[in-house]
Design an enzyme around this catalytic site. Structure first.
Site, PDB file in Angstrom:
ATOM      1  CG  ASP A  61      -5.782   0.406  19.129  1.00 50.52           C
ATOM      2  OD1 ASP A  61      -6.563   1.232  18.648  1.00 50.52           O
ATOM      3  OD2 ASP A  61      -5.479  -0.653  18.562  1.00 50.52           O
TER       4      ASP A  61
ATOM      5  CD  GLN B 118      -0.081  -8.214   0.635  1.00 55.18           C
ATOM      6  OE1 GLN B 118       0.009  -8.059   1.841  1.00 55.18           O
ATOM      7  NE2 GLN B 118      -0.346  -7.225  -0.189  1.00 55.18           N
TER       8      GLN B 118
ATOM      9  NE  ARG C 254     -17.578  -1.945   7.823  1.00 50.63           N
ATOM     10  CZ  ARG C 254     -17.853  -2.628   8.935  1.00 50.63           C
ATOM     11  NH1 ARG C 254     -16.916  -2.800   9.823  1.00 50.63           N
ATOM     12  NH2 ARG C 254     -19.047  -3.102   9.156  1.00 50.63           N
TER      13      ARG C 254
ATOM     14  N   GLY D  69      -2.974  -3.117   7.896  1.00 49.07           N
ATOM     15  CA  GLY D  69      -4.250  -3.040   7.174  1.00 49.07           C
ATOM     16  C   GLY D  69      -5.353  -3.802   7.892  1.00 49.07           C
TER      17      GLY D  69
ATOM     18  N   GLY E 294       0.852  -1.199   0.000  1.00 49.92           N
ATOM     19  CA  GLY E 294       0.000   0.000   0.000  1.00 49.92           C
ATOM     20  C   GLY E 294       0.879   1.238   0.000  1.00 49.92           C
TER      21      GLY E 294
ATOM     22  NE  ARG F 284     -16.899  -8.713  11.771  1.00 56.20           N
ATOM     23  CZ  ARG F 284     -17.017  -9.226  12.991  1.00 56.20           C
ATOM     24  NH1 ARG F 284     -16.744  -8.482  14.030  1.00 56.20           N
ATOM     25  NH2 ARG F 284     -17.442 -10.452  13.177  1.00 56.20           N
TER      26      ARG F 284
ATOM     27  CG  HIS G  61      -6.749  -2.194  15.353  1.00 55.70           C
ATOM     28  ND1 HIS G  61      -6.521  -1.102  16.171  1.00 55.70           N
ATOM     29  CD2 HIS G  61      -6.997  -1.692  14.125  1.00 55.70           C
ATOM     30  CE1 HIS G  61      -6.620  -0.002  15.445  1.00 55.70           C
ATOM     31  NE2 HIS G  61      -6.908  -0.330  14.198  1.00 55.70           N
TER      32      HIS G  61
END
Length: 331
Positions: free
Chosen positions: A159, A112, A92, A130, A11, A98, A187
């Site tokens: 977090d 990957q 999203r 990601g 990315g 989800r 997460h």
């Protein structure tokens, strides 16, 4: 100077990578004497944008940057890498369930994982940024059977950093004076930010964070809610998701894994061995210490009834996500 190490960022034309690449290439992650050769992976339509990023990296004139390889081919990107920042994922979109998000990402992280298995070094350290990061890390590991499971981690450091800064602001001390705040679980909005074992240095004396704050209701409600919903609050304000802070957290996570966390606990999503009654074989965030490139779960902490409920809740979500992801793998 040491020999350059090869590091991949996926990315690489995106927002988080834009902040992250400078941190890696400037020495903030692997140390001031470690040159890096950056492998930048993105999808074919982003290659033009990526070319601009490569130009900017050159224009930074960074002494530690030994070279850059921009590519849309996973097997080129993952070849001989010692560290992988898997930032690229399907975001999203509005109206997306989800399970739709999971399905799209399972395909990306399966591919990957297979590429890592084939061409990366067997001691590669993989950090999945990601989202859904925990389950993406699990799927990636599943498709890279020749690489040890403990080499796949998910990022909950953002977090932790959020939680640490909230506590420091509440107590009125510099952020570095607070340590050992923990993020348990996923997460996601079920994560459990836990200050019960955290300590703070106030005026040269160390005391427990719960004693310093002296407000149990705050630590169980407002504090937890603020950290859980911070990502959504950033999106609401910025109209884009956290990028600068996510890149900083990814740097922190990988630096501590490579160079050691010292006397601080750090939160990492790692493959669960069932510690603290958590489900096994999901990627669950625990407090860990790191040394010599290895992480170890901090053991022997007391889990209150409130914490037990929170751990069970986030563990249940991770087990469900895992099942959904594995079902997609069968398709």
């Amino acid at each position: 100077m040491a020999e350059p190490i090869r590091v991949v960022v996926t990315g690489a034309a995106g927002q988080i990578a834009y902040s992250l690449l400078y941190q890696i290439a400037s020495g903030a992650v692997f140390g001031p004497n470690q040159p890096v050769y950056l492998h930048l992976l993105d999808i074919a339509p982003m290659m033009g944008v990526l070319e601009g990023v490569v130009m900017e990296l050159a224009d930074c004139a960074l002494p530690l940057l030994a070279g850059v390889l921009p590519t849309a081919k996973p097997e080129e990107a993952f070849k001989d890498v010692v560290a992988a920042f898997l930032v690229g994922a399907m975001p999203r979109k509005e109206g997306m369930e989800r399970k739709d998000l999971l399905a799209a990402n399972v395909r990306i992280f399966k591919e990957q994982g297979q590429a890592l298995d084939k061409v990366a070094r067997k001691d590669v350290k993989v950090l999945v940024v990601g989202n859904p990061a925990n389950t993406n890390a699990l799927i990636c590991s599943k498709y890279a059977p020749s690489i040890p499971k403990e080499n796949f981690t998910a990022m909950t450091r953002l977090d932790q950093n959020r939680a640490q800064s909230q506590l420091a602001a509440k107590i009125g001390v510099p952020v570095q004076n607070v340590k050992n705040v923990i993020i348990w679980g996923n997460h996601s909005s079920t994560q459990f930010p836990d200050a019960s074992n955290a300590v703070v240095n106030v005026g040269g004396a160390e005391k427990s964070v719960p004693a310093a704050i002296n407000d149990d209701a705050y630590l169980k409600s407002a504090f937890v809610n603020t950290v859980q919903k911070r990502g959504a609050a950033v999106i609401a304000a910025r109209k884009m998701s956290s990028a600068l802070s996510a890149a900083k957290a990814a740097s922190d996570h990988m630096r501590d894994w490579f160079l050691g966390s010292g006397d601080r606990w750090v939160s990492m999503g790692v493959v669960s061995d069932g510690s603290y009654g958590t489900p096994r074989d999901v990627v669950f965030s625990f407090p860990v210490t790191t040394a010599n490139g290895k992480w170890k779960i901090v053991q022997g902490l007391t889990i209150s009834d409130f914490a037990r409920q929170m751990l069970d809740n986030t563990g249940k979500e991770l087990s469900e996500e895992k099942q959904e992801a594995l079902d997609v793998c069968k398709d």
